[in-house]
Write a protein that holds these residues in place. Structure first.
Motif, PDB file in Angstrom:
ATOM      1  N   CYS A  30      19.833   8.039  -2.894  1.00 51.84           N
ATOM      2  CA  CYS A  30      19.683   7.104  -4.022  1.00 51.84           C
ATOM      3  C   CYS A  30      20.937   7.597  -4.709  1.00 51.84           C
ATOM      4  O   CYS A  30      20.852   8.624  -5.281  1.00 51.84           O
ATOM      5  N   ALA A  31      21.884   6.783  -4.972  1.00 53.62           N
ATOM      6  CA  ALA A  31      23.044   6.809  -5.554  1.00 53.62           C
ATOM      7  C   ALA A  31      22.899   6.455  -6.987  1.00 53.62           C
ATOM      8  O   ALA A  31      22.590   5.121  -7.172  1.00 53.62           O
ATOM      9  N   ALA A  32      23.251   7.256  -7.986  1.00 56.83           N
ATOM     10  CA  ALA A  32      23.295   6.712  -9.723  1.00 56.83           C
ATOM     11  C   ALA A  32      24.246   6.482 -10.230  1.00 56.83           C
ATOM     12  O   ALA A  32      25.394   7.281  -9.968  1.00 56.83           O
ATOM     13  N   SER A  33      24.580   5.534 -10.841  1.00 52.83           N
ATOM     14  CA  SER A  33      25.720   5.276 -11.791  1.00 52.83           C
ATOM     15  C   SER A  33      25.638   6.291 -13.091  1.00 52.83           C
ATOM     16  O   SER A  33      24.573   6.384 -13.542  1.00 52.83           O
ATOM     17  N   GLY A  34      26.850   6.088 -13.732  1.00 53.29           N
ATOM     18  CA  GLY A  34      26.718   6.720 -15.141  1.00 53.29           C
ATOM     19  C   GLY A  34      26.888   8.106 -15.220  1.00 53.29           C
ATOM     20  O   GLY A  34      26.991   8.742 -14.021  1.00 53.29           O
ATOM     21  N   ASN A  35      26.530   8.943 -16.181  1.00 52.19           N
ATOM     22  CA  ASN A  35      26.686  10.287 -16.145  1.00 52.19           C
ATOM     23  C   ASN A  35      25.839  11.088 -16.702  1.00 52.19           C
ATOM     24  O   ASN A  35      25.723  12.157 -17.298  1.00 52.19           O
ATOM     25  N   ARG A  55       1.909   1.546  -6.391  1.00 53.66           N
ATOM     26  CA  ARG A  55       2.936   2.275  -6.211  1.00 53.66           C
ATOM     27  C   ARG A  55       2.677   3.732  -6.541  1.00 53.66           C
ATOM     28  O   ARG A  55       1.870   4.160  -7.447  1.00 53.66           O
ATOM     29  N   GLU A  56       2.809   4.706  -5.567  1.00 54.70           N
ATOM     30  CA  GLU A  56       2.451   6.108  -5.708  1.00 54.70           C
ATOM     31  C   GLU A  56       3.680   7.001  -5.654  1.00 54.70           C
ATOM     32  O   GLU A  56       4.682   6.730  -5.192  1.00 54.70           O
ATOM     33  N   LEU A  57       3.723   8.070  -6.350  1.00 49.80           N
ATOM     34  CA  LEU A  57       4.662   9.058  -6.351  1.00 49.80           C
ATOM     35  C   LEU A  57       4.593   9.886  -5.026  1.00 49.80           C
ATOM     36  O   LEU A  57       3.685  10.197  -4.583  1.00 49.80           O
ATOM     37  N   VAL A  58       5.908   9.953  -4.380  1.00 54.54           N
ATOM     38  CA  VAL A  58       6.081  10.875  -3.256  1.00 54.54           C
ATOM     39  C   VAL A  58       6.484  11.972  -3.295  1.00 54.54           C
ATOM     40  O   VAL A  58       6.059  13.013  -2.891  1.00 54.54           O
ATOM     41  N   ALA A  59       7.477  12.159  -4.010  1.00 57.10           N
ATOM     42  CA  ALA A  59       8.217  13.549  -4.252  1.00 57.10           C
ATOM     43  C   ALA A  59       9.153  13.245  -5.597  1.00 57.10           C
ATOM     44  O   ALA A  59       9.432  12.254  -5.832  1.00 57.10           O
ATOM     45  N   ALA A  60       9.315  14.374  -6.295  1.00 53.17           N
ATOM     46  CA  ALA A  60       9.985  14.502  -7.556  1.00 53.17           C
ATOM     47  C   ALA A  60      10.774  15.789  -7.385  1.00 53.17           C
ATOM     48  O   ALA A  60      10.372  16.847  -6.936  1.00 53.17           O
ATOM     49  N   ILE A  61      12.016  15.745  -8.354  1.00 52.70           N
ATOM     50  CA  ILE A  61      12.689  16.980  -8.537  1.00 52.70           C
ATOM     51  C   ILE A  61      13.367  16.885  -9.847  1.00 52.70           C
ATOM     52  O   ILE A  61      13.979  15.695 -10.416  1.00 52.70           O
ATOM     53  N   THR A  62      13.256  18.139 -10.408  1.00 46.65           N
ATOM     54  CA  THR A  62      13.694  17.893 -11.983  1.00 46.65           C
ATOM     55  C   THR A  62      15.187  18.082 -12.183  1.00 46.65           C
ATOM     56  O   THR A  62      15.714  18.575 -11.021  1.00 46.65           O
ATOM     57  N   SER A  63      15.722  18.178 -13.297  1.00 45.56           N
ATOM     58  CA  SER A  63      17.343  18.496 -13.498  1.00 45.56           C
ATOM     59  C   SER A  63      17.466  19.795 -13.062  1.00 45.56           C
ATOM     60  O   SER A  63      18.632  20.234 -12.696  1.00 45.56           O
ATOM     61  N   THR A  78      11.200  16.418   2.089  1.00 49.96           N
ATOM     62  CA  THR A  78      11.920  17.287   1.353  1.00 49.96           C
ATOM     63  C   THR A  78      12.813  16.444   0.492  1.00 49.96           C
ATOM     64  O   THR A  78      13.634  15.428   1.154  1.00 49.96           O
ATOM     65  N   ILE A  79      12.691  16.667  -0.783  1.00 53.20           N
ATOM     66  CA  ILE A  79      13.448  15.904  -1.873  1.00 53.20           C
ATOM     67  C   ILE A  79      14.556  16.965  -2.340  1.00 53.20           C
ATOM     68  O   ILE A  79      14.275  17.933  -2.240  1.00 53.20           O
ATOM     69  N   PHE A  80      15.875  16.377  -2.283  1.00 54.17           N
ATOM     70  CA  PHE A  80      17.041  17.262  -2.836  1.00 54.17           C
ATOM     71  C   PHE A  80      18.046  16.557  -3.410  1.00 54.17           C
ATOM     72  O   PHE A  80      18.031  15.228  -3.364  1.00 54.17           O
ATOM     73  N   ARG A  81      18.848  17.040  -4.247  1.00 54.13           N
ATOM     74  CA  ARG A  81      19.711  16.366  -5.013  1.00 54.13           C
ATOM     75  C   ARG A  81      21.266  16.937  -4.926  1.00 54.13           C
ATOM     76  O   ARG A  81      21.264  18.346  -4.826  1.00 54.13           O
ATOM     77  N   ASP A  82      22.073  16.212  -5.015  1.00 57.16           N
ATOM     78  CA  ASP A  82      23.542  16.861  -5.055  1.00 57.16           C
ATOM     79  C   ASP A  82      24.173  16.309  -6.371  1.00 57.16           C
ATOM     80  O   ASP A  82      24.707  14.963  -6.492  1.00 57.16           O
ATOM     81  N   ASN A  83      24.268  16.997  -7.322  1.00 55.72           N
ATOM     82  CA  ASN A  83      24.939  16.719  -8.743  1.00 55.72           C
ATOM     83  C   ASN A  83      26.298  16.293  -8.552  1.00 55.72           C
ATOM     84  O   ASN A  83      26.690  15.305  -9.193  1.00 55.72           O
ATOM     85  N   GLN A 107      14.455  13.467   2.556  1.00 55.12           N
ATOM     86  CA  GLN A 107      14.340  13.692   4.098  1.00 55.12           C
ATOM     87  C   GLN A 107      12.913  13.452   4.660  1.00 55.12           C
ATOM     88  O   GLN A 107      12.252  14.305   4.165  1.00 55.12           O
ATOM     89  N   MET A 108      12.755  12.744   5.394  1.00 54.44           N
ATOM     90  CA  MET A 108      11.291  12.236   5.812  1.00 54.44           C
ATOM     91  C   MET A 108      11.419  12.729   7.626  1.00 54.44           C
ATOM     92  O   MET A 108      12.106  12.181   8.115  1.00 54.44           O
ATOM     93  N   ASP A 109      10.385  13.733   7.715  1.00 58.21           N
ATOM     94  CA  ASP A 109      10.179  14.099   9.178  1.00 58.21           C
ATOM     95  C   ASP A 109       8.785  13.860   9.348  1.00 58.21           C
ATOM     96  O   ASP A 109       7.879  13.698   8.674  1.00 58.21           O
ATOM     97  N   SER A 110       8.633  13.847  10.905  1.00 58.30           N
ATOM     98  CA  SER A 110       7.205  13.715  11.249  1.00 58.30           C
ATOM     99  C   SER A 110       6.332  12.657  10.721  1.00 58.30           C
ATOM    100  O   SER A 110       5.445  12.451  10.272  1.00 58.30           O
ATOM    101  N   LEU A 111       7.197  11.470  10.577  1.00 60.03           N
ATOM    102  CA  LEU A 111       6.627  10.096   9.971  1.00 60.03           C
ATOM    103  C   LEU A 111       5.579   9.699  10.823  1.00 60.03           C
ATOM    104  O   LEU A 111       5.405   9.655  12.099  1.00 60.03           O
ATOM    105  N   LYS A 112       4.698   9.087   9.835  1.00 57.22           N
ATOM    106  CA  LYS A 112       3.381   8.749  10.446  1.00 57.22           C
ATOM    107  C   LYS A 112       3.166   7.055   9.932  1.00 57.22           C
ATOM    108  O   LYS A 112       4.083   6.563   9.067  1.00 57.22           O
ATOM    109  N   LEU A 113       2.430   6.500  10.361  1.00 51.74           N
ATOM    110  CA  LEU A 113       2.093   4.892  10.414  1.00 51.74           C
ATOM    111  C   LEU A 113       1.891   4.857   8.839  1.00 51.74           C
ATOM    112  O   LEU A 113       2.372   3.741   8.144  1.00 51.74           O
ATOM    113  N   GLU A 114       1.100   5.502   8.139  1.00 55.96           N
ATOM    114  CA  GLU A 114       0.707   5.421   6.671  1.00 55.96           C
ATOM    115  C   GLU A 114       1.909   5.674   5.902  1.00 55.96           C
ATOM    116  O   GLU A 114       1.805   5.686   4.649  1.00 55.96           O
TER     117      GLU A 114
END
Length: 114
Positions: free
Chosen positions: A22-27, A45-53, A68-73, A81-88
């Motif tokens: 997910c690429a974000a515009s702006g500053n 809609r449900e929360l899957v993963a979150a990462i703070t500033s 695994t959620i991670f960010r590159d500022n 990153q989604m591993d061992s994906l399941k039907l659900e």
């Protein structure tokens, strides 16, 4: 105004992996909390993963140990990153950005098949 552009969705067999971006515009990215949500057909809609500033993370119980959620500022980008994906895990995945306002991406489809 912030625009969020998701990519990386697709179709995969159960047990496989995908990485969403997910690429974000702006500053405001560096000081924003970011998250991934998903919506399965006929469900809310449900929360899957979150990462703070400050890069603290939390996960839905259903994905702990698999996603695994991670960010590159430097790239204004958050990843899932989604591993061992399941039907659900099938659904539309949305990127979310929270600063003074809340922004949503357009969504990207993830389909897991047997």
């Amino acid at each position: 105004q912030v625009q969020l552009v998701e990519s990386g969705g697709g179709s995969v067999q159960a047990g496989g992996s995908l990485r969403l971006s997910c690429a974000a515009s702006g500053n405001i990215f560096r000081r924003s909390d970011m998250a991934w949500y998903r919506q399965a057909p006929g469900k809310q809609r449900e929360l899957v993963a979150a990462i703070t500033s400050s890069a603290s993370t939390n996960y839905a119980d259903s994905v702990k140990g698999r996603f695994t959620i991670f960010r590159d500022n430097s790239k204004n980008t958050v990843y899932l990153q989604m591993d061992s994906l399941k039907l659900e895990d099938t659904g539309v995945y949305y990127c979310n950005c929270k600063s003074l306002n809340t922004y949503w991406g357009q969504g990207t489809q993830v389909t897991v098949s047997s």
